[in-house]
Design a protein around this motif. Structure first.
Motif, PDB file in Angstrom:
ATOM      1  N   HIS A 174      -9.093   2.165  -4.379  1.00  0.00           N
ATOM      2  CA  HIS A 174      -7.922   1.847  -3.549  1.00  0.00           C
ATOM      3  C   HIS A 174      -7.687   0.339  -3.500  1.00  0.00           C
ATOM      4  O   HIS A 174      -6.545  -0.119  -3.548  1.00  0.00           O
ATOM      5  CB  HIS A 174      -8.099   2.387  -2.131  1.00  0.00           C
ATOM      6  CG  HIS A 174      -8.009   3.877  -2.049  1.00  0.00           C
ATOM      7  ND1 HIS A 174      -8.492   4.577  -0.973  1.00  0.00           N
ATOM      8  CD2 HIS A 174      -7.512   4.798  -2.889  1.00  0.00           C
ATOM      9  CE1 HIS A 174      -8.293   5.869  -1.156  1.00  0.00           C
ATOM     10  NE2 HIS A 174      -7.700   6.025  -2.323  1.00  0.00           N
ATOM     11  N   GLY A 175      -8.763  -0.437  -3.388  1.00  0.00           N
ATOM     12  CA  GLY A 175      -8.629  -1.896  -3.387  1.00  0.00           C
ATOM     13  C   GLY A 175      -8.035  -2.396  -4.692  1.00  0.00           C
ATOM     14  O   GLY A 175      -7.134  -3.238  -4.706  1.00  0.00           O
ATOM     15  N   LEU A 176      -8.508  -1.849  -5.793  1.00  0.00           N
ATOM     16  CA  LEU A 176      -7.979  -2.226  -7.102  1.00  0.00           C
ATOM     17  C   LEU A 176      -6.495  -1.871  -7.205  1.00  0.00           C
ATOM     18  O   LEU A 176      -5.689  -2.681  -7.674  1.00  0.00           O
ATOM     19  CB  LEU A 176      -8.779  -1.522  -8.204  1.00  0.00           C
ATOM     20  CG  LEU A 176      -8.394  -1.847  -9.641  1.00  0.00           C
ATOM     21  CD1 LEU A 176      -8.539  -3.327  -9.927  1.00  0.00           C
ATOM     22  CD2 LEU A 176      -9.244  -1.023 -10.598  1.00  0.00           C
ATOM     23  N   ALA A 177      -6.131  -0.684  -6.732  1.00  0.00           N
ATOM     24  CA  ALA A 177      -4.722  -0.266  -6.768  1.00  0.00           C
ATOM     25  C   ALA A 177      -3.856  -1.165  -5.890  1.00  0.00           C
ATOM     26  O   ALA A 177      -2.706  -1.468  -6.242  1.00  0.00           O
ATOM     27  CB  ALA A 177      -4.595   1.191  -6.322  1.00  0.00           C
ATOM     28  N   LEU A 178      -4.382  -1.610  -4.764  1.00  0.00           N
ATOM     29  CA  LEU A 178      -3.620  -2.501  -3.882  1.00  0.00           C
ATOM     30  C   LEU A 178      -3.401  -3.861  -4.542  1.00  0.00           C
ATOM     31  O   LEU A 178      -2.301  -4.410  -4.498  1.00  0.00           O
ATOM     32  CB  LEU A 178      -4.326  -2.658  -2.537  1.00  0.00           C
ATOM     33  CG  LEU A 178      -3.597  -3.475  -1.479  1.00  0.00           C
ATOM     34  CD1 LEU A 178      -2.215  -2.883  -1.172  1.00  0.00           C
ATOM     35  CD2 LEU A 178      -4.424  -3.544  -0.210  1.00  0.00           C
ATOM     36  N   PHE A 179      -4.435  -4.408  -5.161  1.00  0.00           N
ATOM     37  CA  PHE A 179      -4.268  -5.678  -5.865  1.00  0.00           C
ATOM     38  C   PHE A 179      -3.283  -5.524  -7.025  1.00  0.00           C
ATOM     39  O   PHE A 179      -2.459  -6.405  -7.275  1.00  0.00           O
ATOM     40  CB  PHE A 179      -5.608  -6.224  -6.369  1.00  0.00           C
ATOM     41  CG  PHE A 179      -6.445  -6.838  -5.277  1.00  0.00           C
ATOM     42  CD1 PHE A 179      -6.005  -7.968  -4.607  1.00  0.00           C
ATOM     43  CD2 PHE A 179      -7.661  -6.302  -4.921  1.00  0.00           C
ATOM     44  CE1 PHE A 179      -6.763  -8.553  -3.602  1.00  0.00           C
ATOM     45  CE2 PHE A 179      -8.435  -6.869  -3.925  1.00  0.00           C
ATOM     46  CZ  PHE A 179      -7.978  -7.999  -3.255  1.00  0.00           C
ATOM     47  N   ARG A 180      -3.346  -4.403  -7.727  1.00  0.00           N
ATOM     48  CA  ARG A 180      -2.407  -4.150  -8.823  1.00  0.00           C
ATOM     49  C   ARG A 180      -0.982  -4.071  -8.264  1.00  0.00           C
ATOM     50  O   ARG A 180      -0.048  -4.641  -8.841  1.00  0.00           O
ATOM     51  CB  ARG A 180      -2.768  -2.855  -9.541  1.00  0.00           C
ATOM     52  CG  ARG A 180      -1.887  -2.587 -10.750  1.00  0.00           C
ATOM     53  CD  ARG A 180      -2.310  -1.343 -11.522  1.00  0.00           C
ATOM     54  NE  ARG A 180      -3.583  -1.602 -12.183  1.00  0.00           N
ATOM     55  CZ  ARG A 180      -4.676  -0.850 -12.028  1.00  0.00           C
ATOM     56  NH1 ARG A 180      -4.655   0.199 -11.239  1.00  0.00           N
ATOM     57  NH2 ARG A 180      -5.775  -1.150 -12.666  1.00  0.00           N
TER      58      ARG A 180
ATOM     59  N   GLY B 175       0.819  -1.211   0.000  1.00  0.00           N
ATOM     60  CA  GLY B 175       0.000   0.000   0.000  1.00  0.00           C
ATOM     61  C   GLY B 175       0.849   1.256   0.000  1.00  0.00           C
ATOM     62  O   GLY B 175       0.559   2.216  -0.717  1.00  0.00           O
ATOM     63  N   LYS B 176       1.916   1.263   0.779  1.00  0.00           N
ATOM     64  CA  LYS B 176       2.825   2.422   0.799  1.00  0.00           C
ATOM     65  C   LYS B 176       3.448   2.626  -0.569  1.00  0.00           C
ATOM     66  O   LYS B 176       3.534   3.751  -1.058  1.00  0.00           O
ATOM     67  CB  LYS B 176       3.923   2.220   1.846  1.00  0.00           C
ATOM     68  CG  LYS B 176       3.474   2.402   3.259  1.00  0.00           C
ATOM     69  CD  LYS B 176       4.643   2.182   4.209  1.00  0.00           C
ATOM     70  CE  LYS B 176       4.188   2.102   5.647  1.00  0.00           C
ATOM     71  NZ  LYS B 176       5.295   1.772   6.553  1.00  0.00           N
ATOM     72  N   LYS B 177       3.917   1.534  -1.197  1.00  0.00           N
ATOM     73  CA  LYS B 177       4.535   1.645  -2.519  1.00  0.00           C
ATOM     74  C   LYS B 177       3.556   2.193  -3.543  1.00  0.00           C
ATOM     75  O   LYS B 177       3.950   2.899  -4.471  1.00  0.00           O
ATOM     76  CB  LYS B 177       5.055   0.288  -2.996  1.00  0.00           C
ATOM     77  CG  LYS B 177       6.366  -0.123  -2.365  1.00  0.00           C
ATOM     78  CD  LYS B 177       6.981  -1.318  -3.055  1.00  0.00           C
ATOM     79  CE  LYS B 177       7.565  -1.022  -4.395  1.00  0.00           C
ATOM     80  NZ  LYS B 177       8.631  -0.053  -4.478  1.00  0.00           N
ATOM     81  N   ALA B 178       2.285   1.867  -3.388  1.00  0.00           N
ATOM     82  CA  ALA B 178       1.262   2.318  -4.327  1.00  0.00           C
ATOM     83  C   ALA B 178       0.763   3.726  -3.999  1.00  0.00           C
ATOM     84  O   ALA B 178      -0.075   4.261  -4.713  1.00  0.00           O
ATOM     85  CB  ALA B 178       0.093   1.338  -4.337  1.00  0.00           C
ATOM     86  N   GLY B 179       1.269   4.321  -2.913  1.00  0.00           N
ATOM     87  CA  GLY B 179       0.842   5.661  -2.530  1.00  0.00           C
ATOM     88  C   GLY B 179      -0.568   5.709  -1.973  1.00  0.00           C
ATOM     89  O   GLY B 179      -1.244   6.732  -2.051  1.00  0.00           O
TER      90      GLY B 179
END
Length: 98
Positions: free
Chosen positions: A77-83, A18-22
């Motif tokens: 945000h969930g989609l970005a975390l899975f990505r 999550g941190k890496k994805a901002g």
């Protein structure tokens, strides 16, 4: 508690992804040991295969509670975390092990 698959290591991996994805900090859920709760298949699969596992996802209205709802940002945000998992897992995992 053996009802959920998440442990210290897998929780750390998700927080770091999550941190890496901002993304904003993930919301963590903890069940008191003296309260009964549901369970997931995660611990069974993890025990049978030895694969590290985590229970995660976005809430759905009335899935478990009238208070569990999500907004558009929760979905994105969930989609970005899975990505981020598919793009950065190896890097985060290597950093944890070293």
């Amino acid at each position: 508690n053996q009802r959920y698959a998440t442990n210290g290591v897998t929780g750390l991996i998700v927080r770091e992804l999550g941190k890496k994805a901002g993304l904003p900090p993930v919301q963590e859920f903890v069940v008191r040991n003296d309260c009964g709760c549901g369970s997931t298949i995660g611990p069974i699969i993890s025990t049978a295969t030895g694969i590290r596992a985590i229970d995660m996802g976005c809430p759905q209205l009335s899935m478990h509670s009238i208070r569990e709802t999500m907004g558009v940002k929760d979905f994105t945000h969930g989609l970005a975390l899975f990505r981020a998992f598919f793009e950065s897992f190896k890097e985060v995992d290597d950093n944890i092990e070293s």
